[in-house]
Design an enzyme around this catalytic site. Structure first.
Site, short mmCIF file in Angstrom:
data_model
loop_
_atom_site.label_atom_id
_atom_site.label_comp_id
_atom_site.label_asym_id
_atom_site.label_seq_id
_atom_site.Cartn_x
_atom_site.Cartn_y
_atom_site.Cartn_z
N ALA A 62 -35.54 23.78 -15.43
CA ALA A 62 -36.39 24.18 -14.32
C ALA A 62 -36.16 25.66 -14.06
CB ALA A 62 -36.01 23.35 -13.10
N GLY A 105 -34.21 20.47 -16.87
CA GLY A 105 -35.58 19.96 -16.85
C GLY A 105 -36.20 19.90 -18.24
N GLU A 108 -35.07 16.74 -19.63
CA GLU A 108 -35.77 15.69 -18.87
C GLU A 108 -37.23 15.57 -19.30
OE1 GLU A 108 -34.27 17.58 -15.26
OE2 GLU A 108 -33.54 15.63 -14.60
N GLU A 128 -26.95 21.10 -14.86
CA GLU A 128 -27.20 21.37 -13.44
C GLU A 128 -25.92 21.47 -12.62
OE1 GLU A 128 -28.85 19.18 -15.31
OE2 GLU A 128 -30.99 19.32 -14.89
N1 CO8 Z 1 -34.78 29.53 -15.20
C1 CO8 Z 1 -35.15 30.81 -15.09
N2 CO8 Z 1 -34.88 31.75 -16.03
C2 CO8 Z 1 -34.20 31.36 -17.12
C3 CO8 Z 1 -33.78 30.03 -17.31
C4 CO8 Z 1 -34.11 29.08 -16.28
N3 CO8 Z 1 -33.77 27.79 -16.37
N4 CO8 Z 1 -33.12 29.94 -18.48
C5 CO8 Z 1 -33.13 31.16 -19.02
N5 CO8 Z 1 -33.78 32.05 -18.21
C6 CO8 Z 1 -34.00 33.47 -18.43
C7 CO8 Z 1 -32.75 34.28 -18.27
O1 CO8 Z 1 -32.50 34.57 -16.90
C8 CO8 Z 1 -33.08 35.51 -19.09
O2 CO8 Z 1 -33.91 36.35 -18.32
P1 CO8 Z 1 -33.64 37.96 -18.34
O3 CO8 Z 1 -33.94 38.37 -19.76
O4 CO8 Z 1 -34.64 38.49 -17.36
O5 CO8 Z 1 -32.22 38.17 -17.97
C9 CO8 Z 1 -33.92 34.97 -20.23
O6 CO8 Z 1 -34.39 33.68 -19.79
C10 CO8 Z 1 -33.13 34.76 -21.50
O7 CO8 Z 1 -32.00 33.98 -21.21
P2 CO8 Z 1 -30.49 34.45 -21.55
O8 CO8 Z 1 -30.41 35.95 -21.59
O9 CO8 Z 1 -29.58 33.73 -20.61
O10 CO8 Z 1 -30.37 33.87 -23.02
P3 CO8 Z 1 -29.02 33.38 -23.76
O11 CO8 Z 1 -29.42 33.15 -25.18
O12 CO8 Z 1 -27.89 34.29 -23.47
O13 CO8 Z 1 -28.67 31.96 -23.07
C11 CO8 Z 1 -29.19 29.78 -22.19
C12 CO8 Z 1 -29.56 30.88 -23.19
C13 CO8 Z 1 -27.82 29.18 -22.57
C14 CO8 Z 1 -30.26 28.71 -22.29
C15 CO8 Z 1 -29.11 30.38 -20.76
O14 CO8 Z 1 -30.31 31.09 -20.51
C16 CO8 Z 1 -28.96 29.34 -19.67
O15 CO8 Z 1 -27.87 28.84 -19.44
N6 CO8 Z 1 -30.07 29.03 -18.96
C17 CO8 Z 1 -30.06 28.12 -17.83
C18 CO8 Z 1 -29.91 26.69 -18.29
C19 CO8 Z 1 -29.84 25.76 -17.11
O16 CO8 Z 1 -28.92 25.78 -16.31
N7 CO8 Z 1 -30.84 24.89 -16.98
C20 CO8 Z 1 -30.91 23.93 -15.91
C21 CO8 Z 1 -31.76 24.46 -14.80
S1 CO8 Z 1 -31.77 23.36 -13.38
C22 CO8 Z 1 -32.82 22.11 -13.87
O17 CO8 Z 1 -33.43 22.18 -14.88
C23 CO8 Z 1 -33.00 20.86 -13.05
C24 CO8 Z 1 -33.12 21.13 -11.64
C25 CO8 Z 1 -33.73 19.95 -10.99
C26 CO8 Z 1 -34.41 20.35 -9.74
C27 CO8 Z 1 -35.12 19.21 -9.20
C28 CO8 Z 1 -35.66 19.47 -7.87
C29 CO8 Z 1 -36.21 18.24 -7.25
#
Ligand code: CO8
Length: 254
Positions: A62, A105, A108, A128
């Site tokens: 997400a 997400g 999911e 998460e």
């Molecule tokens: N949301 C927003 N931006 C993201 C996300 C995300 N989930 N994932 C990556 N990005 C962005 C980064 O911020 C980055 O942006 P910028 O270039 O502007 O800094 C760009 O994408 C590239 O990412 P990275 O530089 O971090 O790339 P890496 O290769 O170093 O790392 C990863 C890749 C490991 C995938 C890393 O980006 C990461 O850990 N991402 C987040 C993963 C995560 O935690 N996902 C779970 C999110 S929460 C969720 O999905 C469920 C919530 C449920 C809510 C329900 C409500 C009812």
């Protein structure tokens, strides 16, 4: 546009396209996806959806930027992410072709599909917990039903990512293929499914899903009723007649 949609014969291929954020799933993407697929779901000429991302990411979860500043009151008022239920409820078979990250997400979303075909570079996870929350688009429920408590707890409580081979071993994904063949394999499987009668395919996926929701006796009774109902279709006549006449069946979805 956050999606690239292509219709290839009876298969609709949807590519998530927010490369700058690894296909993070925001409200706009969810709305676009559901609005694009709802009419195609009702189209008898469409027999399978293939959902895919980029080589680097199916979807990294997400959209954290969208969520981060929201209050609990806003989450409740918006019933945040309830729209994903409309995606899960699509009746046309859905196949996720996963390369790279399928996190939060993203994992999911893949689990909302009927089959997951993974590239050998795919990584699945529910991280998460590292953000101070829990899965919110069905992760605690679907993952547990798919892989059992031991692996679901391991992934959800530690946030550990698993590779494609482990995902296949624990029953999360249907097939693993070399990354360069991912879309070829996914499209072949989708075309095969789309080549059968759509009513039977919809009934089959509905009954399999029912197995995750109900007890055995009720599930078996449900399956039998659905099985009986397919004898009202032309596809049943055609499929069985074709077998007896030793020729390939030609299904019409009627
Ligand atoms: N949301 C927003 N931006 C993201 C996300 C995300 N989930 N994932 C990556 N990005 C962005 C980064 O911020 C980055 O942006 P910028 O270039 O502007 O800094 C760009 O994408 C590239 O990412 P990275 O530089 O971090 O790339 P890496 O290769 O170093 O790392 C990863 C890749 C490991 C995938 C890393 O980006 C990461 O850990 N991402 C987040 C993963 C995560 O935690 N996902 C779970 C999110 S929460 C969720 O999905 C469920 C919530 C449920 C809510 C329900 C409500 C009812």
């Amino acid at each position: 546009m956050r999606l690239k949609i292509e219709r290839i014969g009876r298969v609709v291929k949807v590519r998530l396209h927010r490369p700058e954020v690894l296909n993070a799933l925001d409200t706009e993407l969810m709305t676009e996806l559901v609005e694009a697929l709802a009419p195609l779901d009702r189209d008898p000429g469409v027999g399978c959806f293939v959902i895919t991302g980029s080589e680097r990411a199916f979807a990294a979860g997400a959209d954290i930027t969208e969520m981060a500043g929201k209050s609990a009151a806003e989450m409740v008022a918006e019933d945040y992410f309830s729209g994903w239920e409309a995606f899960a409820a699509l009746r046309t078979p859905k196949l996720a072709a996963v390369s790279g990250y399928a996190l939060g997400g993203g994992c999911e979303l893949a689990m909302m599909c009927d089959l997951i075909i993974a590239a050998d570079n795919a990584r699945f996870g529910q991280p998460e917990i590292t953000l101070g929350v829990i899965p919110g688009i069905g992760g605690t429920q679907r993952l547990t039903r798919l892989v059992g408590k031991a692996k679901a707890m391991d992934m959800i409580l530690t946030g550990r990512l698993i590779g494609a081979d482990e995902a296949e071993r624990i029953g999360l994904v249907s097939r693993v293929v070399p990354a360069e063949y991912l879309l070829t394999e996914a499209m072949e499987v989708a075309e095969q499914i789309a080549g059968y009668g759509k009513l039977a395919a919809m009934a089959a996926r509905d009954c399999v899903d029912r197995a995750l929701e109900t007890g055995l006796a009720d599930g078996i009774r449900y399956e039998r009723r659905v099985f009986h109902s397919l004898f009202a279709t032309e596809d049943q006549r055609e499929g069985m007649r074709a077998f007896l006449e030793k020729r390939a069946a030609s299904f019409t979805g009627k």
